[in-house]
Design a protein around this motif. Structure first.
Motif, PDB file in Angstrom:
ATOM      1  N   ALA A 109       0.275  -1.248  -0.124  1.00  0.00           N
ATOM      2  CA  ALA A 109       0.040   0.159   0.461  1.00  0.00           C
ATOM      3  C   ALA A 109       0.896   1.465  -0.142  1.00  0.00           C
ATOM      4  O   ALA A 109       0.747   2.552  -0.403  1.00  0.00           O
ATOM      5  CB  ALA A 109      -0.943   0.000   1.490  1.00  0.00           C
ATOM      6  N   SER A 116       0.947   4.033   5.437  1.00  0.00           N
ATOM      7  CA  SER A 116       0.183   3.937   3.913  1.00  0.00           C
ATOM      8  C   SER A 116      -1.878   4.377   4.472  1.00  0.00           C
ATOM      9  O   SER A 116      -1.612   3.551   5.624  1.00  0.00           O
ATOM     10  CB  SER A 116       0.216   3.501   3.009  1.00  0.00           C
ATOM     11  OG  SER A 116       0.165   1.831   4.101  1.00  0.00           O
ATOM     12  N   LYS A 151      11.272   4.305   6.930  1.00  0.00           N
ATOM     13  CA  LYS A 151      12.310   4.656   5.137  1.00  0.00           C
ATOM     14  C   LYS A 151      12.652   6.541   5.908  1.00  0.00           C
ATOM     15  O   LYS A 151      13.324   6.729   5.039  1.00  0.00           O
ATOM     16  CB  LYS A 151      11.438   4.215   4.508  1.00  0.00           C
ATOM     17  CG  LYS A 151      10.617   5.738   3.852  1.00  0.00           C
ATOM     18  CD  LYS A 151      10.203   5.681   2.852  1.00  0.00           C
ATOM     19  CE  LYS A 151       8.946   6.208   2.287  1.00  0.00           C
ATOM     20  NZ  LYS A 151       8.694   7.240   1.225  1.00  0.00           N
TER      21      LYS A 151
HETATM   22  P1  NAD Z   1       6.209   3.259   2.034  1.00  0.00           P
HETATM   23  O1  NAD Z   1       6.415   3.913   3.304  1.00  0.00           O
HETATM   24  O2  NAD Z   1       5.402   4.719   1.248  1.00  0.00           O
HETATM   25  O3  NAD Z   1       5.902   2.382   2.569  1.00  0.00           O
HETATM   26  C1  NAD Z   1       6.926   1.376   3.304  1.00  0.00           C
HETATM   27  C2  NAD Z   1       4.904   0.089   3.688  1.00  0.00           C
HETATM   28  O4  NAD Z   1       4.833  -0.919   4.372  1.00  0.00           O
HETATM   29  C3  NAD Z   1       3.708   1.414   4.569  1.00  0.00           C
HETATM   30  O5  NAD Z   1       2.785   1.311   3.587  1.00  0.00           O
HETATM   31  C4  NAD Z   1       4.107   0.678   5.608  1.00  0.00           C
HETATM   32  O6  NAD Z   1       2.793   0.854   6.012  1.00  0.00           O
HETATM   33  C5  NAD Z   1       4.942  -0.539   4.922  1.00  0.00           C
HETATM   34  N1  NAD Z   1       5.061  -1.202   6.475  1.00  0.00           N
HETATM   35  C6  NAD Z   1       6.201  -0.213   7.669  1.00  0.00           C
HETATM   36  N2  NAD Z   1       6.738  -1.561   8.266  1.00  0.00           N
HETATM   37  C7  NAD Z   1       5.569  -2.212   8.061  1.00  0.00           C
HETATM   38  C8  NAD Z   1       4.935  -3.713   9.272  1.00  0.00           C
HETATM   39  N3  NAD Z   1       5.948  -3.626   9.718  1.00  0.00           N
HETATM   40  N4  NAD Z   1       4.791  -4.721   8.275  1.00  0.00           N
HETATM   41  C9  NAD Z   1       3.306  -4.264   7.331  1.00  0.00           C
HETATM   42  N5  NAD Z   1       4.222  -3.236   6.637  1.00  0.00           N
HETATM   43  C10 NAD Z   1       4.197  -2.604   7.383  1.00  0.00           C
HETATM   44  O7  NAD Z   1       7.996   3.744   1.390  1.00  0.00           O
HETATM   45  P2  NAD Z   1       7.896   3.064   0.183  1.00  0.00           P
HETATM   46  O8  NAD Z   1       8.636   4.856  -0.485  1.00  0.00           O
HETATM   47  O9  NAD Z   1       7.076   3.006  -1.010  1.00  0.00           O
HETATM   48  O10 NAD Z   1       9.254   2.431   0.121  1.00  0.00           O
HETATM   49  C11 NAD Z   1       9.277   0.871  -0.105  1.00  0.00           C
HETATM   50  C12 NAD Z   1      11.065  -0.042   0.211  1.00  0.00           C
HETATM   51  O11 NAD Z   1      11.834   0.953  -0.208  1.00  0.00           O
HETATM   52  C13 NAD Z   1      10.879   0.929   1.476  1.00  0.00           C
HETATM   53  O12 NAD Z   1      11.818  -0.770   2.682  1.00  0.00           O
HETATM   54  C14 NAD Z   1      12.146   1.408   1.522  1.00  0.00           C
HETATM   55  O13 NAD Z   1      13.491   1.309   2.408  1.00  0.00           O
HETATM   56  C15 NAD Z   1      12.781   1.358   0.289  1.00  0.00           C
HETATM   57  N6  NAD Z   1      13.666   2.554  -1.140  1.00  0.00           N
HETATM   58  C16 NAD Z   1      12.776   3.204  -0.796  1.00  0.00           C
HETATM   59  C17 NAD Z   1      13.206   4.652  -1.364  1.00  0.00           C
HETATM   60  C18 NAD Z   1      12.792   5.555  -1.486  1.00  0.00           C
HETATM   61  O14 NAD Z   1      13.035   7.096  -2.253  1.00  0.00           O
HETATM   62  N7  NAD Z   1      10.918   5.781  -1.089  1.00  0.00           N
HETATM   63  C19 NAD Z   1      14.894   4.557  -1.682  1.00  0.00           C
HETATM   64  C20 NAD Z   1      15.638   3.321  -1.753  1.00  0.00           C
HETATM   65  C21 NAD Z   1      15.047   2.503  -0.730  1.00  0.00           C
END
Ligand code: NAD
Ligand code: UFG
Length: 332
Positions: free
Chosen positions: A9, A36, A84
């Motif tokens: 999500a 989210s 993150k």
């Molecule tokens: P985001 O926060 O939008 O999405 C992460 C999702 O994981 C959220 O919906 C959150 O509710 C869920 N979540 C977190 N902890 C949880 C748990 N314990 N159990 C179940 N659900 C959980 O982040 P994003 O930008 O979509 O990033 C996704 C992944 O990519 C992350 O691992 C992030 O570290 C990595 N990443 C993101 C970026 C960026 O710039 N957005 C860059 C490099 C890596």
């Protein structure tokens, strides 16, 4: 057989779900909605016209995670779920290590229990250290720790996945090192919605353009770069989402780290100018102090992704900014 999308999500997860469903994959989303909104699920269904199971589960609760595997036939996992925010991770290291590392261990335990041995993991360019020189290559030596706990969770999880792949035959882990994902789905239905003050450049500019913030602080104008501001490798979130489908198709065994970036860097001033073009007006900005922990240039050597996965980013900075602005306008 279905693909389990943890964090489906979230920002990158939701775009990836759309690409997976449009390509004919069956999916199961696992998310605790800590960062989210459940409405994102409705939007994914509306965009694709497809239905799928959603488990509102915290990865830290092992019995709930196992139940998702027991109730669905999962062939592979794309693991986005994690916290993150770099600054928050400095203030709350235990929460970050617990959520990201323990959460991944719980997930891997359930995968092993149910014989599912394929995982695509969201790593980050943050694993490269200040001593590495851009463009970063997957073969570059990595530091033992990143400049913040968030980054170190990515290093630790990469190592866990490498060890796991060595320990037992049949495991495959693709460690996707994302550079700077920005932009939104063309429809304006999915995008990035940070809670509180945005940490990242493009979400902050979006809020300035929408009138929700007065001006952009440009963190540092005296770096050793052509215009003095930091250079980053921005990539469109839809290109990034498509990279996950390529990673799922990858048939190699063992753990493989792969950069996902365009290979082309842009400065803060170049991004601001592109966004101004997208929204059709000048945006207020001010020079500010350097932000601690920032490096002058981060940019991918993207050749391995092309060679191994047949993936290359297709969308440019103008599309990234136009789509980010379209999402912001539609969701103020
Ligand atoms: P985001 O926060 O939008 O999405 C992460 C999702 O994981 C959220 O919906 C959150 O509710 C869920 N979540 C977190 N902890 C949880 C748990 N314990 N159990 C179940 N659900 C959980 O982040 P994003 O930008 O979509 O990033 C996704 C992944 O990519 C992350 O691992 C992030 O570290 C990595 N990443 C993101 C970026 C960026 O710039 N957005 C860059 C490099 C890596
Ligand atoms: N910047 C500003 N003003 C702002 C926000 C950012 O000038 O209000 C500058 C930063 O100083 C940096 C550039 O814009 O020079 C990009 O900053 P971001 O925060 O958007 O991106 P980072 O490269 O610093 O970090 C991001 C994620 C990390 C991830 C990393 C690599 O925040 O989690 O990309 O994927 F690890």
């Amino acid at each position: 057989m279905a693909i389990l999308v943890t964090g489906g999500a979230g920002y990158i997860g939701s775009h990836t779900c759309v690409e997976l469903l449009n390509a004919g994959y069956e999916i199961v989303v696992l998310d605790n909605f800590s960062n989210s909104e459940p409405d994102v699920i409705r939007r994914i269904k509306e965009l694709t016209g497809k239905d799928f199971p959603v488990a509102a589960v915290n990865l830290l609760h092992a019995p709930d995670v196992s139940r998702v595997f027991a109730e669905n036939e999962i062939e592979a996992v794309i693991h986005f779920a994690g916290l993150k925010a770099v600054g928050e991770s400095v203030a709350k290291p235990l929460e970050y290590y617990h959520n990201n590392v323990t959460g991944t261990l719980t997930l891997l335990g359930a995968m092993r229990e149910f014989g599912c041995k394929r995982i695509v993991f969201s790593s980050s360019a943050t694993v490269y250290g200040a001593d590495n020189k851009a463009p970063f290559k997957e073969t570059d030596p990595l530091p033992a720790a990143a400049s913040n706990p968030y980054g170190t969770t990515k290093l630790v999880i990469e190592n866990i996945l490498r060890d796991l792949c060595v320990s037992e035959e049949g495991w495959s882990a693709v460690l996707l090192r994302y550079f700077n994902p920005v932009g939104a789905h063309k429809s304006g239905l999915l995008g990035e919605r940070p809670k509180g003050v945005p940490n990242n450049l493009v979400p902050f500019i979006s809020q300035v353009a929408a009138g929700r913030r007065e001006y952009l602080n440009i963190f540092g104008s005296d770096y050793d770069t052509p215009d003095g501001t930091c250079i980053r490798d921005y990539l469109h979130v839809v290109d990034l989402a498509k990279g996950h489908l390529k990673a799922l198709e990858y048939k190699g065994a063992g753990a493989e780290a792969i950069n996902l970036g365009t290979g082309r860097g842009y400065s803060v001033l170049e991004v601001l100018a592109a966004y101004e073009k997208a929204c059709g007006r000048k945006l207020p900005s001010r020079q500010a102090e350097r932000r601690p922990g920032d490096i002058a240039e981060s940019c991918a050597d993207a050749s391995k992704a092309l060679k191994l996965l047949g993936w290359r980013a297709e969308l440019g900075l103008d599309e990234m900014c136009a789509d980010a602005w379209n999402y912001e306008k539609n969701n103020i």
